[in-house]
Design a protein around this motif. Sequence first.
Motif, PDB file in Angstrom:
ATOM      1  N   SER A 112       0.815  -1.214   0.000  1.00  0.00           N
ATOM      2  CA  SER A 112       0.000   0.000   0.000  1.00  0.00           C
ATOM      3  C   SER A 112       0.848   1.263   0.000  1.00  0.00           C
TER       4      SER A 112
ATOM      5  N   GLN B 128       1.803   0.188  -4.311  1.00  0.00           N
ATOM      6  CA  GLN B 128       0.454   0.332  -4.867  1.00  0.00           C
ATOM      7  C   GLN B 128       0.491   0.450  -6.383  1.00  0.00           C
TER       8      GLN B 128
ATOM      9  N   ALA C 255       0.333  -6.084   3.612  1.00  0.00           N
ATOM     10  CA  ALA C 255       0.360  -4.790   4.288  1.00  0.00           C
ATOM     11  C   ALA C 255       0.178  -5.042   5.775  1.00  0.00           C
TER      12      ALA C 255
ATOM     13  N   SER D 214      -2.154  -3.613   8.089  1.00  0.00           N
ATOM     14  CA  SER D 214      -3.410  -3.329   8.800  1.00  0.00           C
ATOM     15  C   SER D 214      -4.584  -3.746   7.928  1.00  0.00           C
TER      16      SER D 214
ATOM     17  N   GLU E 139      -7.166  -1.940   7.275  1.00  0.00           N
ATOM     18  CA  GLU E 139      -7.487  -0.809   6.399  1.00  0.00           C
ATOM     19  C   GLU E 139      -6.671  -0.876   5.109  1.00  0.00           C
ATOM     20  N   LYS E 140      -5.373  -1.176   5.236  1.00  0.00           N
ATOM     21  CA  LYS E 140      -4.513  -1.226   4.056  1.00  0.00           C
ATOM     22  C   LYS E 140      -4.830  -2.440   3.182  1.00  0.00           C
TER      23      LYS E 140
ATOM     24  N   LEU F 190      -7.810  -1.579   1.160  1.00  0.00           N
ATOM     25  CA  LEU F 190      -7.443  -0.668   0.074  1.00  0.00           C
ATOM     26  C   LEU F 190      -6.835  -1.432  -1.105  1.00  0.00           C
TER      27      LEU F 190
ATOM     28  N   ASN G 282      -2.751  -9.309   5.807  1.00  0.00           N
ATOM     29  CA  ASN G 282      -2.053  -8.564   6.855  1.00  0.00           C
ATOM     30  C   ASN G 282      -0.936  -9.462   7.398  1.00  0.00           C
TER      31      ASN G 282
ATOM     32  N   ASP H 123      -1.087  10.334   1.636  1.00  0.00           N
ATOM     33  CA  ASP H 123      -1.286  10.645   3.045  1.00  0.00           C
ATOM     34  C   ASP H 123      -0.612  11.998   3.259  1.00  0.00           C
TER      35      ASP H 123
ATOM     36  N   VAL I 132      -0.899   5.922   5.314  1.00  0.00           N
ATOM     37  CA  VAL I 132      -1.734   5.111   4.424  1.00  0.00           C
ATOM     38  C   VAL I 132      -1.608   5.731   3.035  1.00  0.00           C
TER      39      VAL I 132
END
Length: 344
Positions: free
Chosen positions: A164, A169, A186, A188, A190-191, A194, A206, A313, A334
């Motif tokens: 990420s 990416q 990644a 997390s 969240e990542k 994404l 993760n 970010d 992120v």
Amino acid sequence: MGEMVDNKQIVLKHFISRGCPKESDMVTQVSKMSLKVPHGSHGVVVKNLYLSCDPYMRSRMTDTETGFYEPFTPGQPITGYGVAKVLDSGNPKFKKDDLVWGFTGWEEYSLITNTAGLFKIEHTDVPLSYYTGLLGMPGMTAYAGFYEVAAPKKGEYVFVSAASGAVGQLVGQFAKLIGCYVVGSAGSKEKVDLLKNKFGFDEAFNYKEEEDLAAALKRYFPNGIDIYFENVGGKMLDAVLVNMRPNGRIPVCGMISQYNLEKPEGVHNLTFVVMKKLRLEGFLVFDYYHLYPKFLELVLPFIKEGKINYLEDTAEGLESAPAALIGLFSGRNVGKQVVVVARE
């Protein structure tokens, strides 16, 4: 002499031999600066707009020569990639009000005497901040490492670590665009979301939740990995080597897991390099900057057609730069970490 201004700067207080840098290792100071290029200089004076935070900058905080980047000078402004506006020029390649990207200082204004690493920005119909990432050094790194070093083929199996981040990416999206199967790791949920939902990876996981990285990779790549885009090193590289397919390629972009260790981790599965006839190749983006026009020809249409997504970010203000840089090493960012010094 020209107009004199107060120039806010971020300087490194001292070399950091081991461990993770802290915000207190950097300090803000103000110095006077002329906005005119010194007589006879072929340099440029610029107003910095955006600064890039990149993992390689950690290696410049030690007094050890890396062979490709000089160490920072304690007491002097940190330097790195950025986007800037030319205020005065002694170089015929650049004129007042030109927008440029390349090496500049972590300060409001910079006198850049070596303009060899500056690129004039010709395409301003995309966000200027993209030239710290997607259209700058990280984008060129992804392009060179994937297309030039890995030499991918349609249908191959591709794994990207730190997927990420600014480079990862893009590698994943390049791979999907030529018809590869792509998995990213990644740190997390969240990542991971994404990677799958914004960047179009086939799968993602993760790595912090996996007790056995080799088994995790076997789960996602039951037939093995053709290309591993290496951003992490250490245990991840060890696990990948077991899962590579014969004649696989590993372009080595970075090893962020190792940068702050007092003693780097060993890699134990290197016999697979021989047994599987693997090619593990480090590369430096400088060696590929001559391909920048070719890179733009490929990427700009993808951006305008919505075929490439890019996440930034953003940290506001020069004073936020130390915390933003340090955050890279704990995965706090992120997407591509950008510092906004001033907006055009």
